[in-house]
Motif scaffolding. Structure first.
Motif, PDB file in Angstrom:
ATOM      1  N   SER A 156      15.503   1.343  -1.854  1.00  0.00           N
ATOM      2  CA  SER A 156      14.121   1.276  -1.384  1.00  0.00           C
ATOM      3  C   SER A 156      14.128   1.156   0.137  1.00  0.00           C
ATOM      4  CB  SER A 156      13.406   0.079  -2.009  1.00  0.00           C
ATOM      5  OG  SER A 156      12.097  -0.056  -1.507  1.00  0.00           O
ATOM      6  N   LEU A 157      13.235   1.867   0.795  1.00  0.00           N
ATOM      7  CA  LEU A 157      13.129   1.820   2.252  1.00  0.00           C
ATOM      8  C   LEU A 157      11.886   1.067   2.711  1.00  0.00           C
ATOM      9  CD1 LEU A 157      14.089   5.559   2.934  1.00  0.00           C
ATOM     10  CD2 LEU A 157      15.605   3.560   2.964  1.00  0.00           C
ATOM     11  N   ILE A 158      10.781   1.233   1.980  1.00  0.00           N
ATOM     12  CA  ILE A 158       9.539   0.505   2.235  1.00  0.00           C
ATOM     13  C   ILE A 158       8.945   0.128   0.885  1.00  0.00           C
ATOM     14  CG2 ILE A 158       7.158   0.661   3.085  1.00  0.00           C
ATOM     15  CD1 ILE A 158       8.057   2.559   5.215  1.00  0.00           C
ATOM     16  N   GLY A 159       8.450  -1.098   0.771  1.00  0.00           N
ATOM     17  CA  GLY A 159       7.796  -1.508  -0.470  1.00  0.00           C
ATOM     18  C   GLY A 159       8.254  -2.878  -0.919  1.00  0.00           C
TER      19      GLY A 159
ATOM     20  N   THR B 197       7.840   9.013  -2.136  1.00  0.00           N
ATOM     21  CA  THR B 197       6.819   8.363  -1.329  1.00  0.00           C
ATOM     22  C   THR B 197       5.526   8.249  -2.121  1.00  0.00           C
ATOM     23  OG1 THR B 197       5.945  10.421  -0.377  1.00  0.00           O
ATOM     24  CG2 THR B 197       7.836   9.420   0.720  1.00  0.00           C
ATOM     25  N   GLY B 198       4.788   7.197  -1.855  1.00  0.00           N
ATOM     26  CA  GLY B 198       3.537   7.058  -2.599  1.00  0.00           C
ATOM     27  C   GLY B 198       2.660   5.950  -2.081  1.00  0.00           C
ATOM     28  N   VAL B 199       1.495   5.839  -2.691  1.00  0.00           N
ATOM     29  CA  VAL B 199       0.490   4.855  -2.325  1.00  0.00           C
ATOM     30  C   VAL B 199       0.376   3.834  -3.442  1.00  0.00           C
ATOM     31  CG1 VAL B 199      -1.892   4.490  -1.604  1.00  0.00           C
ATOM     32  CG2 VAL B 199      -0.758   6.638  -1.064  1.00  0.00           C
ATOM     33  N   GLY B 200       0.874   2.622  -3.187  1.00  0.00           N
ATOM     34  CA  GLY B 200       0.694   1.518  -4.114  1.00  0.00           C
ATOM     35  C   GLY B 200       1.333   1.699  -5.473  1.00  0.00           C
ATOM     36  N   ARG B 201       0.813   0.971  -6.413  1.00  0.00           N
ATOM     37  CA  ARG B 201       1.337   1.001  -7.779  1.00  0.00           C
ATOM     38  C   ARG B 201       0.820   2.231  -8.503  1.00  0.00           C
ATOM     39  NH1 ARG B 201       1.165  -4.307 -11.405  1.00  0.00           N
ATOM     40  NH2 ARG B 201       1.715  -5.017  -9.319  1.00  0.00           N
ATOM     41  N   ASN B 202       1.697   2.927  -9.201  1.00  0.00           N
ATOM     42  CA  ASN B 202       1.248   4.086  -9.976  1.00  0.00           C
ATOM     43  C   ASN B 202       2.230   4.390 -11.090  1.00  0.00           C
ATOM     44  OD1 ASN B 202       3.291   6.137  -8.986  1.00  0.00           O
ATOM     45  ND2 ASN B 202       2.321   5.593  -7.057  1.00  0.00           N
ATOM     46  N   SER B 203       1.699   4.875 -12.151  1.00  0.00           N
ATOM     47  CA  SER B 203       2.516   5.338 -13.286  1.00  0.00           C
ATOM     48  C   SER B 203       1.907   6.629 -13.811  1.00  0.00           C
ATOM     49  CB  SER B 203       2.563   4.274 -14.381  1.00  0.00           C
ATOM     50  OG  SER B 203       1.257   3.933 -14.798  1.00  0.00           O
ATOM     51  N   LEU B 204       1.440   7.460 -12.873  1.00  0.00           N
ATOM     52  CA  LEU B 204       0.797   8.711 -13.257  1.00  0.00           C
ATOM     53  C   LEU B 204       1.804   9.632 -13.930  1.00  0.00           C
ATOM     54  CD1 LEU B 204      -1.308   9.300 -10.034  1.00  0.00           C
ATOM     55  CD2 LEU B 204      -2.087   8.375 -12.196  1.00  0.00           C
ATOM     56  N   PRO B 205       1.369  10.379 -14.945  1.00  0.00           N
ATOM     57  CA  PRO B 205       2.305  11.179 -15.740  1.00  0.00           C
ATOM     58  C   PRO B 205       2.686  12.504 -15.092  1.00  0.00           C
ATOM     59  CG  PRO B 205       0.094  11.454 -16.598  1.00  0.00           C
ATOM     60  CD  PRO B 205      -0.014  10.455 -15.471  1.00  0.00           C
TER      61      PRO B 205
ATOM     62  N   MET C  87       0.805  -1.211   0.000  1.00  0.00           N
ATOM     63  CA  MET C  87       0.000   0.000   0.000  1.00  0.00           C
ATOM     64  C   MET C  87       0.842   1.267   0.000  1.00  0.00           C
ATOM     65  SD  MET C  87      -3.175  -0.070  -0.470  1.00  0.00           S
ATOM     66  CE  MET C  87      -2.917  -1.319  -1.713  1.00  0.00           C
ATOM     67  N   PHE C  88       1.989   1.245   0.690  1.00  0.00           N
ATOM     68  CA  PHE C  88       2.843   2.428   0.719  1.00  0.00           C
ATOM     69  C   PHE C  88       4.262   2.045   0.305  1.00  0.00           C
ATOM     70  CE2 PHE C  88      -0.613   3.528   3.520  1.00  0.00           C
ATOM     71  CZ  PHE C  88      -0.844   4.865   3.239  1.00  0.00           C
ATOM     72  N   TYR C  89       4.919   2.980  -0.359  1.00  0.00           N
ATOM     73  CA  TYR C  89       6.333   2.779  -0.663  1.00  0.00           C
ATOM     74  C   TYR C  89       7.099   4.041  -0.322  1.00  0.00           C
ATOM     75  CZ  TYR C  89       5.629   5.551  -4.954  1.00  0.00           C
ATOM     76  OH  TYR C  89       5.340   6.551  -5.840  1.00  0.00           O
ATOM     77  N   VAL C  90       8.350   3.860   0.054  1.00  0.00           N
ATOM     78  CA  VAL C  90       9.260   4.966   0.311  1.00  0.00           C
ATOM     79  C   VAL C  90      10.624   4.563  -0.229  1.00  0.00           C
ATOM     80  CG1 VAL C  90      10.349   6.476   2.025  1.00  0.00           C
ATOM     81  CG2 VAL C  90       8.037   5.607   2.434  1.00  0.00           C
ATOM     82  N   ALA C  91      11.211   5.429  -1.031  1.00  0.00           N
ATOM     83  CA  ALA C  91      12.548   5.188  -1.564  1.00  0.00           C
ATOM     84  C   ALA C  91      13.345   6.475  -1.485  1.00  0.00           C
ATOM     85  CB  ALA C  91      12.481   4.679  -3.001  1.00  0.00           C
ATOM     86  N   GLN C  92      14.659   6.340  -1.531  1.00  0.00           N
ATOM     87  CA  GLN C  92      15.542   7.493  -1.441  1.00  0.00           C
ATOM     88  C   GLN C  92      16.480   7.518  -2.642  1.00  0.00           C
ATOM     89  OE1 GLN C  92      18.333   7.351   1.853  1.00  0.00           O
ATOM     90  NE2 GLN C  92      19.859   8.332   0.536  1.00  0.00           N
TER      91      GLN C  92
END
Length: 239
Positions: A226-229, A197-205, A175-180
């Motif tokens: 990647s930190l979370i995901g 940071t974001g919520v789930g899978r996304n490829s928004l432009p 549900m959540f991801y965090v990367a640096q």
């Protein structure tokens, strides 16, 4: 005891049992929906607090246009299991704790991607500046592309023109991801860090302008992890 009395007693017992059965209401427990189903509903209500820079659930959010007339989305939110909501909020708290830690250190800007929006929050202490582009055009040659996942540190490099464009996509099913990601010069000076940071899978432009005026024409190492995901987050840098 004669047969008549025995028959009478049996009849009375059966009658009492029948009455008891007729008056008893058996309520079957309501089945708890799968976490994935409830988390998908909850994710539609996630927004970013403009004051704190943290994720939160906004129950008043209009998810679809019809919610302004018949708020079916809010009805779905009310149907979410309390057990699943607690789990979802726990995962959101993990992401928020990382955001707080990085921003408190004062060395990271943050890009947020929810189900319906993208935004950037700059670190005031650095020279790097992020701004959301009004254009959805992806024209322009790619100069660097980096995908991060797991705990391994990934690296690539490019020559910065001081003002590049940055796009992000995620194939995480969590549900959540965090990367640096960080931009480092050849002498190991960190010129800027971005928390993705974001919520789930996304490829928004969503496209962001990435300004690094101090390193115009220099070669930069882009490195991240990647930190979370449970999937990957991909960063694309273009001219």
């Amino acid at each position: 005891m004669n047969k008549f009395i025995i028959t009478l007693l049996i009849g009375i017992a059966l009658s009492m049992t029948a009455c008891s059965d007729d008056n008893t209401v058996f309520n079957e427990p309501t089945p708890i929906r799968s976490y994935e189903s409830d988390a998908e509903v909850l994710s539609q209500f996630v927004e970013v607090d403009s004051r704190t820079g943290l994720f939160f659930i906004n129950p008043d959010k209009k998810v679809t246009a019809t919610d302004y007339v018949v708020n079916r989305s809010r009805e779905q939110l009310a149907e979410v299991s309390s057990i699943n909501r607690t789990r979802f909020e726990g995962e959101m708290a993990q992401a928020n704790n990382l955001i707080k830690a990085y921003t408190k250190a004062g060395n990271a800007s943050v890009i947020y991607t929810t189900r319906t929006s993208g935004s950037a929050r700059n670190n005031d202490r650095g020279a790097m500046c992020l701004s959301k582009s009004q254009s959805y055009s992806t024209d322009g040659s790619t100069v660097a592309r980096l995908s991060v996942s797991g705990e391994e540190i990934y690296r690539t490099g490019f020559y910065s023109n001081g003002n590049n464009r940055l796009t992000i996509s995620s194939d995480n099913t969590s549900m959540f991801y965090v990367a640096q990601i960080s931009f480092v010069t050849s002498d190991e000076t960190n010129k800027g860090t971005i928390l993705l940071t974001g919520v789930g899978r996304n490829s928004l432009p969503y496209i962001y302008s990435l300004s690094l005026p101090e390193v115009h024409g220099e070669y930069l190492n882009m490195q991240g992890k990647s930190l979370i995901g449970n999937g990957s987050v991909t960063v694309n840098i273009s001219e």
